[in-house]
Write an enzyme that holds these catalytic residues in place. Sequence first.
Site, PDB file in Angstrom:
ATOM      1  N   GLU A 173     -18.627   6.369   5.030  1.00 37.67           N
ATOM      2  CA  GLU A 173     -18.655   7.611   4.281  1.00 37.67           C
ATOM      3  C   GLU A 173     -19.164   7.343   2.744  1.00 37.67           C
ATOM      4  O   GLU A 173     -20.018   7.708   2.338  1.00 37.67           O
ATOM      5  CB  GLU A 173     -17.832   8.563   4.294  1.00 37.67           C
ATOM      6  CG  GLU A 173     -17.277   9.019   5.799  1.00 37.67           C
ATOM      7  CD  GLU A 173     -16.112   7.972   6.387  1.00 37.67           C
ATOM      8  OE1 GLU A 173     -16.323   6.873   6.399  1.00 37.67           O
ATOM      9  OE2 GLU A 173     -15.109   8.411   6.658  1.00 37.67           O
ATOM     10  N   CYS A 182     -11.285   9.007   6.455  1.00 35.20           N
ATOM     11  CA  CYS A 182      -9.840   8.768   6.018  1.00 35.20           C
ATOM     12  C   CYS A 182      -9.521   9.661   4.829  1.00 35.20           C
ATOM     13  O   CYS A 182     -10.381  10.326   4.258  1.00 35.20           O
ATOM     14  CB  CYS A 182      -9.629   6.989   5.815  1.00 35.20           C
ATOM     15  SG  CYS A 182     -10.689   6.739   4.151  1.00 35.20           S
ATOM     16  N   ASN A 207     -19.424   0.816   7.350  1.00 35.96           N
ATOM     17  CA  ASN A 207     -18.321   0.502   6.909  1.00 35.96           C
ATOM     18  C   ASN A 207     -18.568  -1.278   6.716  1.00 35.96           C
ATOM     19  O   ASN A 207     -19.249  -1.802   7.445  1.00 35.96           O
ATOM     20  CB  ASN A 207     -17.082   0.485   7.721  1.00 35.96           C
ATOM     21  CG  ASN A 207     -17.046   0.094   9.130  1.00 35.96           C
ATOM     22  OD1 ASN A 207     -18.226   0.363   9.817  1.00 35.96           O
ATOM     23  ND2 ASN A 207     -15.998  -0.411   9.578  1.00 35.96           N
ATOM     24  N   CYS A 224     -11.716   8.909   1.706  1.00 39.63           N
ATOM     25  CA  CYS A 224     -12.974   9.603   1.903  1.00 39.63           C
ATOM     26  C   CYS A 224     -13.092  11.172   1.727  1.00 39.63           C
ATOM     27  O   CYS A 224     -13.974  11.580   1.326  1.00 39.63           O
ATOM     28  CB  CYS A 224     -13.632   9.050   3.169  1.00 39.63           C
ATOM     29  SG  CYS A 224     -14.240   7.307   3.092  1.00 39.63           S
ATOM     30  N   GLU A 269     -16.436  -4.296   5.819  1.00 41.95           N
ATOM     31  CA  GLU A 269     -15.145  -4.875   5.311  1.00 41.95           C
ATOM     32  C   GLU A 269     -15.122  -6.052   4.744  1.00 41.95           C
ATOM     33  O   GLU A 269     -16.094  -6.803   4.269  1.00 41.95           O
ATOM     34  CB  GLU A 269     -14.549  -5.241   6.912  1.00 41.95           C
ATOM     35  CG  GLU A 269     -14.061  -4.023   7.494  1.00 41.95           C
ATOM     36  CD  GLU A 269     -13.318  -4.304   8.920  1.00 41.95           C
ATOM     37  OE1 GLU A 269     -12.782  -3.359   9.627  1.00 41.95           O
ATOM     38  OE2 GLU A 269     -13.328  -5.381   9.248  1.00 41.95           O
ATOM     39  N   CYS A 272     -15.652   2.051   3.494  1.00 40.74           N
ATOM     40  CA  CYS A 272     -15.814   3.049   4.546  1.00 40.74           C
ATOM     41  C   CYS A 272     -17.377   3.414   4.736  1.00 40.74           C
ATOM     42  O   CYS A 272     -18.030   3.430   3.544  1.00 40.74           O
ATOM     43  CB  CYS A 272     -15.028   4.284   4.416  1.00 40.74           C
ATOM     44  SG  CYS A 272     -13.186   4.036   4.441  1.00 40.74           S
TER      45      CYS A 272
HETATM   46 ZN    ZN Z   1     -12.633   6.296   4.416  1.00 42.07          ZN
END
Ligand code: ZN
Length: 123
Positions: free
Chosen positions: A55, A82, A42, A85, A44, A53
């Site tokens: 993934e 999430c 991830n 994703c 940010e 993210c």
């Molecule tokens: Zn995600």
Amino acid sequence: MTDAELLERADAIAEHAYAPYSRFHVGAAVLTRDGRVFEGVNVENAAYPLGICAERSALARAVGEGCRPGDVEAIGITASPCGGCRQWLWEFRLDRVTFPVRGGELVTYAPAELLPDTWDLDA
Ligand SMILES: [Zn+2]
């Protein structure tokens, strides 16, 4: 490579996450049908919605190396994916999605189980 081994790769790469705001480091590793592994973390951003993210980061690396939907067999993720994703995992037609749940137990789902009754656009 087993799903547990894929998750070990995801776990190892998670330390490279850039998560100065949440401090929630996530790693992911995807296994392609021809045996390659691409990892992601991830990343940010101070403008929160711009973060990505793990993934999607791993899948983007695979796409950059020529992979397309159907070329990725499995993914190991250090956290539950999430909703956004889950749509990516559906679109890329993975067979298996493995991640730990509370207590550390590993679970494996098909993307359709994670996001039932989803939709496609003709590509
Ligand atoms: Zn995600």
